[in-house]
Write an enzyme that holds these catalytic residues in place. Sequence first.
Site, PDB file in Angstrom:
ATOM      1  N   ARG A  53       0.835  -1.203   0.000  1.00  0.00           N
ATOM      2  CA  ARG A  53       0.000   0.000   0.000  1.00  0.00           C
ATOM      3  C   ARG A  53       0.872   1.256   0.000  1.00  0.00           C
ATOM      4  O   ARG A  53       2.079   1.180   0.076  1.00  0.00           O
ATOM      5  CB  ARG A  53      -0.930   0.019   1.227  1.00  0.00           C
ATOM      6  CG  ARG A  53      -2.187  -0.869   1.124  1.00  0.00           C
ATOM      7  CD  ARG A  53      -3.371  -0.224   1.826  1.00  0.00           C
ATOM      8  NE  ARG A  53      -3.680   1.091   1.262  1.00  0.00           N
ATOM      9  CZ  ARG A  53      -4.334   2.051   1.932  1.00  0.00           C
ATOM     10  NH1 ARG A  53      -4.722   1.843   3.175  1.00  0.00           N
ATOM     11  NH2 ARG A  53      -4.585   3.223   1.348  1.00  0.00           N
ATOM     12  N   ARG A  72       3.333  -4.428   3.877  1.00  0.00           N
ATOM     13  CA  ARG A  72       2.764  -4.744   5.188  1.00  0.00           C
ATOM     14  C   ARG A  72       2.804  -6.252   5.406  1.00  0.00           C
ATOM     15  O   ARG A  72       2.263  -7.025   4.622  1.00  0.00           O
ATOM     16  CB  ARG A  72       1.340  -4.193   5.276  1.00  0.00           C
ATOM     17  CG  ARG A  72       1.323  -2.671   5.088  1.00  0.00           C
ATOM     18  CD  ARG A  72      -0.057  -2.063   5.174  1.00  0.00           C
ATOM     19  NE  ARG A  72       0.048  -0.600   5.171  1.00  0.00           N
ATOM     20  CZ  ARG A  72      -0.985   0.219   5.313  1.00  0.00           C
ATOM     21  NH1 ARG A  72      -2.213  -0.283   5.456  1.00  0.00           N
ATOM     22  NH2 ARG A  72      -0.803   1.532   5.313  1.00  0.00           N
ATOM     23  N   ASP A  78      -3.058  -0.303   8.686  1.00  0.00           N
ATOM     24  CA  ASP A  78      -2.028   0.726   8.828  1.00  0.00           C
ATOM     25  C   ASP A  78      -1.072   0.399   9.967  1.00  0.00           C
ATOM     26  O   ASP A  78       0.088   0.827   9.961  1.00  0.00           O
ATOM     27  CB  ASP A  78      -2.666   2.094   9.111  1.00  0.00           C
ATOM     28  CG  ASP A  78      -3.465   2.628   7.935  1.00  0.00           C
ATOM     29  OD1 ASP A  78      -3.286   2.121   6.814  1.00  0.00           O
ATOM     30  OD2 ASP A  78      -4.268   3.551   8.142  1.00  0.00           O
ATOM     31  N   GLU A 239      -4.051  14.080   5.120  1.00  0.00           N
ATOM     32  CA  GLU A 239      -2.951  13.785   4.201  1.00  0.00           C
ATOM     33  C   GLU A 239      -2.906  14.807   3.060  1.00  0.00           C
ATOM     34  O   GLU A 239      -3.949  15.261   2.579  1.00  0.00           O
ATOM     35  CB  GLU A 239      -3.114  12.373   3.630  1.00  0.00           C
ATOM     36  CG  GLU A 239      -2.992  11.299   4.698  1.00  0.00           C
ATOM     37  CD  GLU A 239      -3.407   9.934   4.221  1.00  0.00           C
ATOM     38  OE1 GLU A 239      -2.786   8.939   4.636  1.00  0.00           O
ATOM     39  OE2 GLU A 239      -4.367   9.846   3.432  1.00  0.00           O
ATOM     40  N   ARG A 315     -13.936   4.571  -3.163  1.00  0.00           N
ATOM     41  CA  ARG A 315     -12.621   4.631  -3.783  1.00  0.00           C
ATOM     42  C   ARG A 315     -12.634   3.832  -5.082  1.00  0.00           C
ATOM     43  O   ARG A 315     -12.138   2.709  -5.177  1.00  0.00           O
ATOM     44  CB  ARG A 315     -11.554   4.124  -2.814  1.00  0.00           C
ATOM     45  CG  ARG A 315     -11.365   5.053  -1.615  1.00  0.00           C
ATOM     46  CD  ARG A 315     -10.261   4.596  -0.680  1.00  0.00           C
ATOM     47  NE  ARG A 315     -10.087   5.552   0.415  1.00  0.00           N
ATOM     48  CZ  ARG A 315      -9.169   5.442   1.370  1.00  0.00           C
ATOM     49  NH1 ARG A 315      -8.329   4.407   1.374  1.00  0.00           N
ATOM     50  NH2 ARG A 315      -9.081   6.352   2.317  1.00  0.00           N
ATOM     51  N   TYR A 344      -4.948   5.298  -3.079  1.00  0.00           N
ATOM     52  CA  TYR A 344      -3.918   6.330  -3.043  1.00  0.00           C
ATOM     53  C   TYR A 344      -3.180   6.388  -4.379  1.00  0.00           C
ATOM     54  O   TYR A 344      -2.984   5.375  -5.056  1.00  0.00           O
ATOM     55  CB  TYR A 344      -2.904   6.033  -1.939  1.00  0.00           C
ATOM     56  CG  TYR A 344      -3.381   6.298  -0.534  1.00  0.00           C
ATOM     57  CD1 TYR A 344      -4.730   6.232  -0.190  1.00  0.00           C
ATOM     58  CD2 TYR A 344      -2.474   6.597   0.470  1.00  0.00           C
ATOM     59  CE1 TYR A 344      -5.162   6.467   1.106  1.00  0.00           C
ATOM     60  CE2 TYR A 344      -2.882   6.825   1.777  1.00  0.00           C
ATOM     61  CZ  TYR A 344      -4.227   6.767   2.096  1.00  0.00           C
ATOM     62  OH  TYR A 344      -4.638   7.000   3.382  1.00  0.00           O
ATOM     63  N   GLU A 366      -2.925   2.622  -6.230  1.00  0.00           N
ATOM     64  CA  GLU A 366      -3.495   1.377  -5.711  1.00  0.00           C
ATOM     65  C   GLU A 366      -4.667   0.974  -6.611  1.00  0.00           C
ATOM     66  O   GLU A 366      -5.559   1.782  -6.885  1.00  0.00           O
ATOM     67  CB  GLU A 366      -3.970   1.571  -4.274  1.00  0.00           C
ATOM     68  CG  GLU A 366      -2.841   1.941  -3.322  1.00  0.00           C
ATOM     69  CD  GLU A 366      -3.322   2.312  -1.933  1.00  0.00           C
ATOM     70  OE1 GLU A 366      -2.526   2.211  -0.985  1.00  0.00           O
ATOM     71  OE2 GLU A 366      -4.500   2.725  -1.798  1.00  0.00           O
TER      72      GLU A 366
END
Length: 387
Positions: A53, A72, A78, A239, A315, A344, A366
């Site tokens: 990610r 990850r 996260d 962000e 998204r 993102y 992504e």
Amino acid sequence: MAAGSRLAALWLQLFVVVSSCVCNVSPLQIDPLVFEEQLLWVSGSQGQVNTYRIPLLTFTPKGSLLAFAEARKSSSSDIGAKFFALRRSTDKGATWSPTTFIIDDGAAPDGINLGSVVVDEEVGSVILIYSVCFHLYHCSPASIMMVESRDDGLSWTPPRNLSVTLGVKNFAPGPGLGLQKRFNPAKGRLVVCGHGTLEGDGVFCILSDDHGQTWYYGAALKSIPYNQKKKAQDFNPDECQPIELTDGTIAINVRNQNNYHCRCRIVVHSYDGGLTLPLEGLIFDEALVDPVVAAGALQKEGVIYFTNPSNEQKRVNLTLKWSLTNGTSWENKAVQIWAGPSGYSSMTSLDSGSVEDHKYIFVIYEKGQKDYFETVSFTKIHLYGGR
């Protein structure tokens, strides 16, 4: 004149004509086309990585491209242990090196989080600023870290803890690109912007006037209420991606975390090299609808480009838009890069002075079929390819 000489002269004249036509093309002729696309990472495809990610993409002073992602280890969360994954391209994105892992946080319960990459063209370095323990999950305090490469991304310095001078305020750079000021005021300054925790959120910038040797806090735009639990529609800038306009203004495109005023992007401006973010420089850009996500922004030759999943709720629909008016308006056309799940994004361009570099920008994002975090994809976009 010999036939060979005449032929060489003819080819030279043709090259000059073609080159001048491409280099002097008007921004009004921009008609982007997705030229090439390839997957750089597929989640779950490599032993110790569950999910890739937070993709970042930057140029280097030597004309290469560097792509980064959080690898990850155990989940898509996260929070948790991670590597930082890196791939390099020395041929403008045509081919990429195998993945290398440049930072490994072991089995940290909170772990590292990718932040911002800033290129110092004056000394030929690439600097990566990232956070450790940002979420304060089973660890504290948070730290702001830095590594640097001066050999085109092949090797990196040991991590340096910037919190020694910046303090342990929760600061997550980016995610995206920092910038080196190319115009006054503060020409040459390095500017990296990010955000705080959701309670103490807002846009914050750190600055360096000595090529990354020392850093200090600059501009801040705090959330309201600050350091308190947020509710829907509270003012909560998050962000962000800064770019520099050709008049030296820094424009920061910001995630509108709690949909204050609109389901769209916030844009704030600094007129003093990143020291302040006055309210008169803040706008809500309702033309940039957004599902609350980190987005890409780029200024190239006076044109601003923007990428995000263009949807108010989900998204999906990764879209490229562009502005010929420093973001005060956007062209009616837009290019759909991917209709499906997308998250993102980050973008960059090359500027070696070659004809080809005028024609292309590069996007990393992504991308998935069912979930947006299934893959990380690289796209090369021809700015005049649709004509």
